[in-house]
Design a protein around this motif. Structure first.
Motif, short mmCIF file in Angstrom:
data_model
loop_
_atom_site.label_atom_id
_atom_site.label_comp_id
_atom_site.label_asym_id
_atom_site.label_seq_id
_atom_site.Cartn_x
_atom_site.Cartn_y
_atom_site.Cartn_z
N GLY A 62 47.65 58.93 89.60
CA GLY A 62 47.59 57.47 89.72
C GLY A 62 46.17 56.94 89.83
N VAL A 63 45.80 56.55 91.04
CA VAL A 63 44.55 55.80 91.25
C VAL A 63 43.29 56.51 90.76
CG1 VAL A 63 43.03 54.87 93.05
CG2 VAL A 63 45.48 54.41 93.12
N ARG A 106 41.08 54.85 87.72
CA ARG A 106 39.66 54.47 87.85
C ARG A 106 38.82 55.16 86.78
NH1 ARG A 106 39.19 54.95 94.42
NH2 ARG A 106 40.17 52.94 94.88
N PRO A 134 40.03 63.04 88.53
CA PRO A 134 39.91 63.43 89.94
C PRO A 134 41.15 63.01 90.73
CG PRO A 134 38.64 61.46 89.55
CD PRO A 134 39.17 61.89 88.21
N SER A 135 42.30 63.39 90.23
CA SER A 135 43.58 63.09 90.87
C SER A 135 43.90 64.21 91.85
CB SER A 135 44.67 62.96 89.81
OG SER A 135 44.49 61.78 89.06
N ASN A 136 44.88 63.96 92.69
CA ASN A 136 45.29 64.98 93.67
C ASN A 136 45.73 66.25 92.93
OD1 ASN A 136 46.92 66.49 95.52
ND2 ASN A 136 46.99 64.67 96.82
N SER A 146 49.43 65.54 91.95
CA SER A 146 49.40 64.78 90.69
C SER A 146 49.20 65.67 89.47
CB SER A 146 48.27 63.74 90.73
OG SER A 146 48.52 62.76 91.71
N SER A 149 35.86 66.58 90.44
CA SER A 149 36.43 66.90 91.75
C SER A 149 36.86 65.64 92.49
CB SER A 149 35.41 67.66 92.61
OG SER A 149 35.95 67.82 93.91
N PRO A 150 38.08 65.64 93.03
CA PRO A 150 38.54 64.50 93.83
C PRO A 150 38.04 64.57 95.26
CG PRO A 150 40.29 66.12 93.68
CD PRO A 150 39.12 66.66 92.87
N LEU A 176 38.92 60.48 98.88
CA LEU A 176 38.61 59.06 99.08
C LEU A 176 39.86 58.30 99.48
CD1 LEU A 176 36.17 58.30 96.14
CD2 LEU A 176 35.64 58.78 98.52
N THR A 210 29.76 60.59 92.18
CA THR A 210 31.10 60.49 91.56
C THR A 210 31.97 59.38 92.15
OG1 THR A 210 32.15 62.08 93.06
CG2 THR A 210 31.12 62.99 91.06
N MET A 240 33.50 56.10 91.99
CA MET A 240 33.63 55.14 90.89
C MET A 240 33.68 53.69 91.33
SD MET A 240 36.05 57.27 88.27
CE MET A 240 37.12 58.04 89.48
P1 GDP Z 1 47.65 58.61 93.40
O1 GDP Z 1 48.63 59.27 92.47
O2 GDP Z 1 47.58 57.13 93.24
O3 GDP Z 1 47.75 59.07 94.82
O4 GDP Z 1 46.22 59.05 92.93
P2 GDP Z 1 45.61 60.31 92.20
O5 GDP Z 1 46.33 61.57 92.48
O6 GDP Z 1 45.33 59.97 90.79
O7 GDP Z 1 44.19 60.31 92.88
C1 GDP Z 1 43.97 60.53 94.25
C2 GDP Z 1 42.65 61.21 94.37
O8 GDP Z 1 41.66 60.45 93.66
C3 GDP Z 1 42.15 61.33 95.79
O9 GDP Z 1 42.11 62.69 96.14
C4 GDP Z 1 40.74 60.72 95.73
O10 GDP Z 1 39.77 61.48 96.44
C5 GDP Z 1 40.43 60.70 94.25
N1 GDP Z 1 39.55 59.61 93.88
C6 GDP Z 1 39.83 58.29 93.90
N2 GDP Z 1 38.75 57.58 93.53
C7 GDP Z 1 37.77 58.47 93.26
C8 GDP Z 1 36.41 58.35 92.84
O11 GDP Z 1 35.87 57.27 92.66
N3 GDP Z 1 35.71 59.52 92.67
C9 GDP Z 1 36.25 60.75 92.90
N4 GDP Z 1 35.50 61.84 92.72
N5 GDP Z 1 37.55 60.90 93.30
C10 GDP Z 1 38.28 59.77 93.47
#
Ligand code: GDP
Ligand code: CA
Length: 307
Positions: free
Chosen positions: A8-9, A13, A192-194, A198, A223-224, A231, A287, A289
């Motif tokens: 997701g997020v 991004r 950088p998703s979980n 994810s 890397s997330p 984050l 990193t 964003m």
């Molecule tokens: P969700 O499905 O909405 O929970 O989101 P994702 O799995 O796509 O992403 C969650 C991860 O995105 C988290 O572990 C965050 O640390 C990482 N994340 C979010 N924004 C940023 C960023 O700007 N930079 C980096 N490196 N990681 C990010």
């Protein structure tokens, strides 16, 4: 053409950054569906919607999910009735779930519906669910087994987890659009998703991991974890709970020989040698964003890898 593996997020991004800064390239998003749920009879696809809303610039930045200018009249009435109001659905957002559910009932696939929603929102790139089949994340926790949304929303990802399973993944098939994207795109980027919630359910769909392993040199990941912390969300403590190091190195070790190149944050520069020891090359750069200067540095770094 570049395919991006997405939750997701974190993925949304990255995709909007790349769409803005890497205009010479075309992107395809392959998105996790294991967070999907049926609630009130409606099929809800949180990661597909987050990616779509963010690329359409109608996502709610303040809440971090859902739509901008949202109202909550339906959810408030539902709460008064004693309904399932813990999973908040905004009035505007409901339209998406109504539309999707109706189209699925008419026989459309999740892929077709995702394409229709992306077109209606004028998102400039294909948004592909990894599979049209049912895949659902379940977590074994101190409170017993929880569905993904019970864990994530009801318990605010605060309960220790001992095991994660992706029900249905082993008998799911990737769509032909996804297989084509992954085998024909020049490069693949893991957002950088979980990693555990994810990306893992994408990798669990038969055929995907084998395809990626054969393409290691074309695959990069961001890397997330930054300084060992996520984050947002539970990626950091989930890594430790499941026996992995909660760090960029830990994420790199978890993906192992899938990833040929890593982008890790400056604060993790001490981990370069260990990550190189996994057989990958590494770029160290800012990193985060949400910060414009750091975002453009990340975009420049990704562009030089792509070129
Ligand atoms: P969700 O499905 O909405 O929970 O989101 P994702 O799995 O796509 O992403 C969650 C991860 O995105 C988290 O572990 C965050 O640390 C990482 N994340 C979010 N924004 C940023 C960023 O700007 N930079 C980096 N490196 N990681 C990010
Ligand atoms: Ca998600």
């Amino acid at each position: 053409v570049i395919t991006v593996l997405c939750g997701g997020v974190g993925a949304a991004r990255l995709l909007s950054l790349l769409q803005r800064e890497a205009t010479d390239f075309e992107f395809t998003a392959v998105v996790n569906v294991a967070d999907d749920l049926v609630l009130h009879g409606l099929t809800i696809c949180p990661d597909l919607d987050t990616v779509t809303y963010t690329l359409a610039k109608i996502n709610n930045e303040v809440m971090g999910w859902g739509l901008v200018d949202e109202t909550w009249r339906v959810n408030k009435e539902l709460d008064k009735l004693g309904g399932q109001a813990w999973f908040q659905l905004g009035d505007r957002d409901l339209a998406t779930h109504l539309y999707r559910t109706q189209r699925l009932a008419e026989g459309a696939t999740k892929t077709e519906v995702a394409g229709e929603l992306a077109a209606q929102h004028q998102v400039g790139l294909p948004i592909l669910p990894v599979s049209d089949d049912h895949i659902a994340t379940y977590l074994e926790t101190d409170l017993g087994e929880l569905s993904f949304q019970e864990y994530f929303v009801k318990h605010r990802h605060g309960v220790p987890v001992s095991k994660i399973t992706f029900r249905g993944a082993e008998v799911a098939t990737p769509t032909k659009e996804v297989l084509t994207a992954l085998s024909t795109s020049e490069h693949i980027i893991i957002a950088p998703s979980n990693p555990l919630l994810s990306i893992a359910p994408i990798l669990a769909v038969p055929g995907i991991t084998d395809l990626l392993k054969a393409r290691r040199q074309s695959i990069a990941a961001i890397s997330p974890l930054i300084g060992g912390r996520a984050l947002k969300g539970p990626a950091d403590h989930l890594m430790s709970e499941l026996g992995f190091e909660s760090s960029s190195y830990g994420v790199a070790a978890y993906y192992g020989d899938l990833v040929g190149h890593w982008f890790i944050d400056e604060v993790d520069s001490d981990q370069v040698v260990r990550i190189e020891g996994l057989g990958a090359t590494v770029t160290v750069l800012p990193t985060i964003m949400a910060e414009p200067t750091s975002a453009s540095a990340l975009a420049q770094g990704i562009l030089s890898w792509l070129n």
